[in-house]
Design a protein around this motif. Structure first.
Motif, PDB file in Angstrom:
ATOM      1  N   PRO A  30      75.543  -0.260  40.948  1.00  0.00           N
ATOM      2  CA  PRO A  30      75.300  -1.084  39.765  1.00  0.00           C
ATOM      3  C   PRO A  30      75.709  -0.382  38.467  1.00  0.00           C
ATOM      4  N   VAL A  31      76.311  -1.164  37.574  1.00  0.00           N
ATOM      5  CA  VAL A  31      76.649  -0.720  36.224  1.00  0.00           C
ATOM      6  C   VAL A  31      76.043  -1.751  35.279  1.00  0.00           C
ATOM      7  N   ASN A  32      75.019  -1.377  34.569  1.00  0.00           N
ATOM      8  CA  ASN A  32      74.320  -2.321  33.696  1.00  0.00           C
ATOM      9  C   ASN A  32      75.098  -2.505  32.402  1.00  0.00           C
ATOM     10  N   LEU A  33      75.834  -3.597  32.306  1.00  0.00           N
ATOM     11  CA  LEU A  33      76.667  -3.846  31.131  1.00  0.00           C
ATOM     12  C   LEU A  33      75.829  -4.096  29.882  1.00  0.00           C
ATOM     13  N   VAL A  34      74.696  -4.732  30.042  1.00  0.00           N
ATOM     14  CA  VAL A  34      73.837  -5.034  28.898  1.00  0.00           C
ATOM     15  C   VAL A  34      73.269  -3.740  28.302  1.00  0.00           C
ATOM     16  N   ALA A  35      72.940  -2.791  29.166  1.00  0.00           N
ATOM     17  CA  ALA A  35      72.406  -1.505  28.703  1.00  0.00           C
ATOM     18  C   ALA A  35      73.500  -0.564  28.205  1.00  0.00           C
ATOM     19  N   GLY A  36      74.773  -0.920  28.457  1.00  0.00           N
ATOM     20  CA  GLY A  36      75.881  -0.091  27.981  1.00  0.00           C
ATOM     21  C   GLY A  36      76.316   1.006  28.928  1.00  0.00           C
ATOM     22  N   ASP A  37      75.936   0.909  30.209  1.00  0.00           N
ATOM     23  CA  ASP A  37      76.325   1.940  31.178  1.00  0.00           C
ATOM     24  C   ASP A  37      77.835   2.136  31.248  1.00  0.00           C
ATOM     25  N   GLN A  38      78.585   1.073  30.993  1.00  0.00           N
ATOM     26  CA  GLN A  38      80.045   1.128  31.097  1.00  0.00           C
ATOM     27  C   GLN A  38      80.667   2.038  30.044  1.00  0.00           C
ATOM     28  N   ARG A  39      79.909   2.374  29.000  1.00  0.00           N
ATOM     29  CA  ARG A  39      80.425   3.234  27.928  1.00  0.00           C
ATOM     30  C   ARG A  39      80.036   4.697  28.103  1.00  0.00           C
ATOM     31  N   SER A  40      79.363   5.014  29.191  1.00  0.00           N
ATOM     32  CA  SER A  40      78.978   6.403  29.445  1.00  0.00           C
ATOM     33  C   SER A  40      80.219   7.240  29.749  1.00  0.00           C
ATOM     34  N   ASP A  41      80.122   8.531  29.495  1.00  0.00           N
ATOM     35  CA  ASP A  41      81.248   9.427  29.773  1.00  0.00           C
ATOM     36  C   ASP A  41      81.621   9.399  31.253  1.00  0.00           C
ATOM     37  N   ALA A  42      80.597   9.349  32.099  1.00  0.00           N
ATOM     38  CA  ALA A  42      80.853   9.374  33.545  1.00  0.00           C
ATOM     39  C   ALA A  42      81.634   8.143  33.983  1.00  0.00           C
ATOM     40  N   PHE A  43      81.225   6.968  33.474  1.00  0.00           N
ATOM     41  CA  PHE A  43      81.933   5.764  33.905  1.00  0.00           C
ATOM     42  C   PHE A  43      83.303   5.663  33.237  1.00  0.00           C
ATOM     43  N   ARG A  44      83.410   6.123  31.998  1.00  0.00           N
ATOM     44  CA  ARG A  44      84.710   6.088  31.333  1.00  0.00           C
ATOM     45  C   ARG A  44      85.723   6.956  32.062  1.00  0.00           C
ATOM     46  N   ALA A  45      85.253   8.054  32.640  1.00  0.00           N
ATOM     47  CA  ALA A  45      86.146   8.907  33.430  1.00  0.00           C
ATOM     48  C   ALA A  45      86.610   8.194  34.687  1.00  0.00           C
ATOM     49  N   LEU A  46      85.752   7.335  35.239  1.00  0.00           N
ATOM     50  CA  LEU A  46      86.090   6.572  36.437  1.00  0.00           C
ATOM     51  C   LEU A  46      87.032   5.432  36.091  1.00  0.00           C
ATOM     52  N   ASN A  47      86.702   4.694  35.035  1.00  0.00           N
ATOM     53  CA  ASN A  47      87.505   3.547  34.613  1.00  0.00           C
ATOM     54  C   ASN A  47      87.636   3.561  33.090  1.00  0.00           C
ATOM     55  N   PRO A  48      88.769   4.033  32.576  1.00  0.00           N
ATOM     56  CA  PRO A  48      88.961   4.118  31.131  1.00  0.00           C
ATOM     57  C   PRO A  48      88.829   2.772  30.418  1.00  0.00           C
ATOM     58  N   GLY A  49      88.992   1.682  31.155  1.00  0.00           N
ATOM     59  CA  GLY A  49      88.840   0.358  30.562  1.00  0.00           C
ATOM     60  C   GLY A  49      87.397  -0.014  30.282  1.00  0.00           C
ATOM     61  N   GLN A  50      86.469   0.777  30.796  1.00  0.00           N
ATOM     62  CA  GLN A  50      85.040   0.602  30.544  1.00  0.00           C
ATOM     63  C   GLN A  50      84.553  -0.794  30.932  1.00  0.00           C
ATOM     64  N   GLY A  51      85.015  -1.241  32.079  1.00  0.00           N
ATOM     65  CA  GLY A  51      84.595  -2.548  32.580  1.00  0.00           C
ATOM     66  C   GLY A  51      84.419  -2.521  34.077  1.00  0.00           C
ATOM     67  N   VAL A  52      83.792  -3.560  34.575  1.00  0.00           N
ATOM     68  CA  VAL A  52      83.670  -3.743  36.015  1.00  0.00           C
ATOM     69  C   VAL A  52      84.488  -4.978  36.395  1.00  0.00           C
ATOM     70  N   PRO A  53      84.929  -5.020  37.649  1.00  0.00           N
ATOM     71  CA  PRO A  53      84.653  -4.096  38.742  1.00  0.00           C
ATOM     72  C   PRO A  53      85.577  -2.880  38.735  1.00  0.00           C
ATOM     73  N   ALA A  54      85.125  -1.850  39.440  1.00  0.00           N
ATOM     74  CA  ALA A  54      85.978  -0.731  39.807  1.00  0.00           C
ATOM     75  C   ALA A  54      85.716  -0.482  41.292  1.00  0.00           C
ATOM     76  N   LEU A  55      86.772  -0.396  42.049  1.00  0.00           N
ATOM     77  CA  LEU A  55      86.649  -0.201  43.496  1.00  0.00           C
ATOM     78  C   LEU A  55      87.146   1.196  43.844  1.00  0.00           C
ATOM     79  N   VAL A  56      86.268   1.996  44.418  1.00  0.00           N
ATOM     80  CA  VAL A  56      86.625   3.361  44.808  1.00  0.00           C
ATOM     81  C   VAL A  56      86.875   3.379  46.312  1.00  0.00           C
ATOM     82  N   LEU A  57      88.084   3.761  46.688  1.00  0.00           N
ATOM     83  CA  LEU A  57      88.470   3.778  48.091  1.00  0.00           C
ATOM     84  C   LEU A  57      87.955   5.045  48.775  1.00  0.00           C
ATOM     85  N   ALA A  58      88.095   5.092  50.094  1.00  0.00           N
ATOM     86  CA  ALA A  58      87.563   6.205  50.880  1.00  0.00           C
ATOM     87  C   ALA A  58      88.156   7.541  50.449  1.00  0.00           C
TER      88      ALA A  58
END
Length: 212
Positions: A30-58
């Protein structure tokens, strides 16, 4: 696979349906968009677009943007086919899907609506009217592109246009769009939600769903 998702995100909803239809197992993160989780450094490193979805493969590869993810999944597991191989049918199905993915969704995105409020003084009622307008206009255009007869948008099995439509209708119901003109779309929605792949993907069935 891990799907970084928010329960009410219509783009995440599209991908959940596809993963279910393809029979692919995945873990929801889960990435809580209302709480702003998408703007965290950790998620920005995963997806620079700061949005969902992001699919991480094996292997750790990260895929972003729902339409690109749907295209990848359709190539990874060809059946059931989401994007027709016939060039003309492919163009017709994608044109309809893009009405929602490119015309409706972007202008109703949370960050756009928040910007309207913070930068231009839009009230909550103004924001709702804004969203209703673009959804009504887009759904009318979408419905006009559909042929008569098929059980779903273009065929008797769901394709990428259906995967875009059903989540958008969730938003339309949520925001009080007048659905009177869209009887064909409501019929498709009812058919789709009877399928386990669609039902399991519904927002209220997600691990991060809340009552708010």
């Amino acid at each position: 696979m891990k799907l970084y998702s928010y329960w009410r995100s219509t783009t995440s909803y599209r991908v959940r349906i596809a993963l279910n239809l393809k029979g692919l197992s995945f873990e929801t993160v889960p990435v809580n968009l209302v709480a702003g989780d998408q703007r965290s450094d950790a998620f920005r490193a995963l997806n620079p677009g700061q949005g969902v979805p992001a699919l991480v493969l094996a292997d750790g590869t990260v895929l972003a943007q729902s339409m690109a993810i749907l295209d990848y999944l359709d190539h990874l597991v060809p059946e059931p086919e989401l994007i027709p191989s016939d060039p003309l049918k492919r163009a017709q199905v994608l044109a309809a899907a893009h009405v929602i993915a490119m015309d409706v969704h972007p202008v109703n995105n949370l960050k756009v609506v928040n910007r309207l409020k913070s930068q231009f003084g839009a009230t909550a009622d103004d924001a709702t009217a804004w969203m209703r307008h673009w959804m009504t206009e887009g759904l009318a255009a979408f419905q006009a592109l559909l042929p008569q007869g098929p059980r779903f948008c273009f065929a008797d099995a769901p394709q990428i246009a259906d995967l875009c439509l059903v989540p958008q209708l969730y938003n339309a119901h949520r925001w009080g769009v007048d659905m009177t003109p869209f009887s064909r779309l409501l019929e498709i929605e009812a058919e789709a939600l009877e399928l386990p792949a669609f039902h399991a993907a519904r927002p209220e069935n997600q691990p991060d769903a809340t009552k708010g």
